[in-house]
Design a protein around this motif. Structure first.
Motif, PDB file in Angstrom:
ATOM      1  N   UNK A 187       0.842  -1.206   0.000  1.00  0.00           N
ATOM      2  CA  UNK A 187       0.000   0.000   0.000  1.00  0.00           C
ATOM      3  C   UNK A 187       0.872   1.249   0.000  1.00  0.00           C
ATOM      4  N   UNK A 188       0.623   2.107  -0.982  1.00  0.00           N
ATOM      5  CA  UNK A 188       1.342   3.370  -1.115  1.00  0.00           C
ATOM      6  C   UNK A 188       0.474   4.471  -0.513  1.00  0.00           C
ATOM      7  N   UNK A 189       0.854   4.948   0.672  1.00  0.00           N
ATOM      8  CA  UNK A 189       0.033   5.934   1.371  1.00  0.00           C
ATOM      9  C   UNK A 189      -0.017   7.259   0.617  1.00  0.00           C
ATOM     10  N   UNK A 190       1.042   7.604  -0.096  1.00  0.00           N
ATOM     11  CA  UNK A 190       1.042   8.872  -0.828  1.00  0.00           C
ATOM     12  C   UNK A 190       0.051   8.865  -1.982  1.00  0.00           C
ATOM     13  N   UNK A 191      -0.131   7.697  -2.601  1.00  0.00           N
ATOM     14  CA  UNK A 191      -1.077   7.587  -3.718  1.00  0.00           C
ATOM     15  C   UNK A 191      -2.404   6.981  -3.288  1.00  0.00           C
ATOM     16  N   UNK A 192      -2.487   6.544  -2.014  1.00  0.00           N
ATOM     17  CA  UNK A 192      -3.700   5.938  -1.468  1.00  0.00           C
ATOM     18  C   UNK A 192      -4.161   4.739  -2.308  1.00  0.00           C
ATOM     19  N   UNK A 193      -3.190   3.914  -2.720  1.00  0.00           N
ATOM     20  CA  UNK A 193      -3.502   2.738  -3.529  1.00  0.00           C
ATOM     21  C   UNK A 193      -2.371   1.722  -3.375  1.00  0.00           C
ATOM     22  N   UNK A 194      -2.658   0.489  -3.815  1.00  0.00           N
ATOM     23  CA  UNK A 194      -1.632  -0.550  -3.771  1.00  0.00           C
ATOM     24  C   UNK A 194      -0.703  -0.430  -4.978  1.00  0.00           C
ATOM     25  N   UNK A 195       0.561  -0.721  -4.750  1.00  0.00           N
ATOM     26  CA  UNK A 195       1.574  -0.645  -5.814  1.00  0.00           C
ATOM     27  C   UNK A 195       2.379  -1.932  -5.811  1.00  0.00           C
ATOM     28  N   UNK A 196       2.582  -2.479  -7.003  1.00  0.00           N
ATOM     29  CA  UNK A 196       3.353  -3.718  -7.117  1.00  0.00           C
ATOM     30  C   UNK A 196       4.843  -3.425  -6.984  1.00  0.00           C
ATOM     31  N   UNK A 197       5.455  -4.083  -6.020  1.00  0.00           N
ATOM     32  CA  UNK A 197       6.910  -4.005  -5.843  1.00  0.00           C
ATOM     33  C   UNK A 197       7.474  -5.359  -6.270  1.00  0.00           C
ATOM     34  N   UNK A 198       8.132  -5.391  -7.410  1.00  0.00           N
ATOM     35  CA  UNK A 198       8.642  -6.649  -7.947  1.00  0.00           C
ATOM     36  C   UNK A 198       9.857  -7.129  -7.153  1.00  0.00           C
ATOM     37  N   UNK A 199       9.925  -8.439  -6.975  1.00  0.00           N
ATOM     38  CA  UNK A 199      11.046  -9.026  -6.263  1.00  0.00           C
ATOM     39  C   UNK A 199      12.222  -9.309  -7.181  1.00  0.00           C
ATOM     40  N   UNK A 200      13.312  -9.828  -6.636  1.00  0.00           N
ATOM     41  CA  UNK A 200      14.525 -10.090  -7.432  1.00  0.00           C
ATOM     42  C   UNK A 200      14.342 -11.149  -8.502  1.00  0.00           C
ATOM     43  N   UNK A 201      13.226 -11.910  -8.461  1.00  0.00           N
ATOM     44  CA  UNK A 201      12.996 -12.938  -9.476  1.00  0.00           C
ATOM     45  C   UNK A 201      12.773 -12.312 -10.853  1.00  0.00           C
ATOM     46  N   UNK A 202      12.442 -11.028 -10.893  1.00  0.00           N
ATOM     47  CA  UNK A 202      12.205 -10.359 -12.175  1.00  0.00           C
ATOM     48  C   UNK A 202      13.542  -9.924 -12.769  1.00  0.00           C
ATOM     49  N   UNK A 203      14.217 -10.864 -13.362  1.00  0.00           N
ATOM     50  CA  UNK A 203      15.516 -10.642 -13.984  1.00  0.00           C
ATOM     51  C   UNK A 203      15.699 -11.703 -15.058  1.00  0.00           C
ATOM     52  N   UNK A 204      16.838 -11.697 -15.719  1.00  0.00           N
ATOM     53  CA  UNK A 204      17.121 -12.730 -16.724  1.00  0.00           C
ATOM     54  C   UNK A 204      17.824 -13.924 -16.094  1.00  0.00           C
ATOM     55  N   UNK A 205      18.888 -13.661 -15.366  1.00  0.00           N
ATOM     56  CA  UNK A 205      19.637 -14.725 -14.691  1.00  0.00           C
ATOM     57  C   UNK A 205      19.524 -14.500 -13.191  1.00  0.00           C
ATOM     58  N   UNK A 206      18.936 -15.466 -12.500  1.00  0.00           N
ATOM     59  CA  UNK A 206      18.750 -15.360 -11.050  1.00  0.00           C
ATOM     60  C   UNK A 206      19.663 -16.358 -10.349  1.00  0.00           C
ATOM     61  N   UNK A 207      20.538 -15.856  -9.478  1.00  0.00           N
ATOM     62  CA  UNK A 207      21.374 -16.707  -8.643  1.00  0.00           C
ATOM     63  C   UNK A 207      20.652 -16.934  -7.318  1.00  0.00           C
TER      64      UNK A 207
END
Length: 318
Positions: free
Chosen positions: A86-106
């Motif tokens: 939840x983004x309080x400044x925008x008063x809405x939910x915002x997707x925060x992507x994790x480290x899996x969003x990459x090409x090569x994941x260690x």
């Protein structure tokens, strides 16, 4: 891309990785086969055998995005995948992507995370998408997982479930190099700054995203002879009837070996596969996909011992 172009790019990749990693040529080749055949790799070996360095060097030699997750007992699925916050400044939910969003994941020391966190990668590895709050998000065509684990220390670790093991194309054993290779490693490091990150700084990216796509398209065009397919199937089905194996390999395993065989043939400059391609990949492709029976475990036999025995008794096509 032609076979000659592909072979040249592959050799350039090997040379760049060897700038940082010495004495692990077999592991490097298996890592390349895995990437070109759209598979994932599990690197297993004792501490200090350059597992993490190998993964970082591989990523540095490719012009692809790279991310790393250090798996720990308190790591949660959302720490890997991301979450809607939840983004309080925008008063809405915002997707925060994790480290899996990459090409090569260690995924470093993947067996230190609890099963629910390990399982967070199942969908990503199989389908190259993740689902967050009912929304499917693509990870891209080049998403590739390189996981590491230490087989020696068992305190605070969680063995990977069979379903997750089956998602890895190869389980690559990283052992200590021989004496000459180990001495060469010491010579190299004695002439370098005492900085781990500096060991990959000299590596230049030699394969772009477009070139990787072209290489994969080339491999897609390689067809396997019926005799090779039958040989692969016979080798896999034998694991289901061998008295030393309690749980044999799946159909997915046979399909994975077939795909990797096409990549191995291309790396050798051929547009056709030979039985030796299959034999070279049989152990790394199946050692993590079988469960040994009690007799084999009591006798101290390993998965590689049992699989080697199968290789010796299944007739090789001519």
């Amino acid at each position: 891309m032609t076979l000659d172009d592909f072979a040249g790019r592959a050799e350039a990749l090997r040379n760049e990785i060897r700038k940082a990693v010495h004495g692990q040529d077999g592991a490097i080749d298996q890592l390349l086969i895995s990437a070109f055949s759209r598979g994932h790799c599990l690197l297993e070996g004792p501490p200090g055998t350059a597992k993490t360095l190998l993964a970082r060097s591989f990523a540095a030699a490719m012009a692809l995005d790279f991310g790393r997750v250090q798996f720990t007992p308190d790591l949660m699925p959302g720490d890997v995948l991301g979450a809607n916050l939840f983004d309080f400044s925008a008063n809405s939910f915002r997707l925060v992507k994790g480290p899996v969003f990459t090409d090569i994941l260690l995924a470093d020391e993947i067996n230190r995370a609890p099963p629910k966190t390990q399982a967070a990668l199942l969908q990503a590895m199989q389908e190259r998408i993740v689902t967050i709050d009912g929304q499917d998000l693509s990870l891209g065509d080049h998403f590739h997982v390189i996981a590491t684990q230490n087989p020696i220390e068992q305190q605070g670790t969680y063995p990977l479930p069979e379903a997750q093991n089956d998602r890895f194309l190869f389980k690559i054993i990283i052992d200590f190099p021989d004496r000459d290779a180990e001495l060469e490693i010491l010579r190299r490091h004695a002439a370098q700054p005492l900085d781990f990150n500096g060991r990959t700084a000299q590596i230049e990216p030699v394969l772009t995203s477009d070139q990787l796509s072209a290489a994969q398209d080339l491999i897609d065009g390689i067809r396997l002879d019926e005799k090779i397919l039958v040989y692969i199937l016979d080798l896999v089905r034998e694991t289901r009837s061998d008295p030393d194996i309690r749980e044999g390999a799946s159909t997915r395993a046979a399909d994975a070996i077939a795909g990797a065989t096409r990549a191995a043939a291309a790396l050798d400059g051929r547009d056709y596969a030979i039985p030796d391609d299959v034999r070279d990949l049989y152990l790394p492709a199946l050692r993590h996909r079988i469960v040994l029976g009690p007799t084999a475990e009591i006798e101290g036999r390993t998965a590689d011992d049992v699989l080697t025995s199968i290789l010796g008794r299944i007739e090789v096509p001519r």
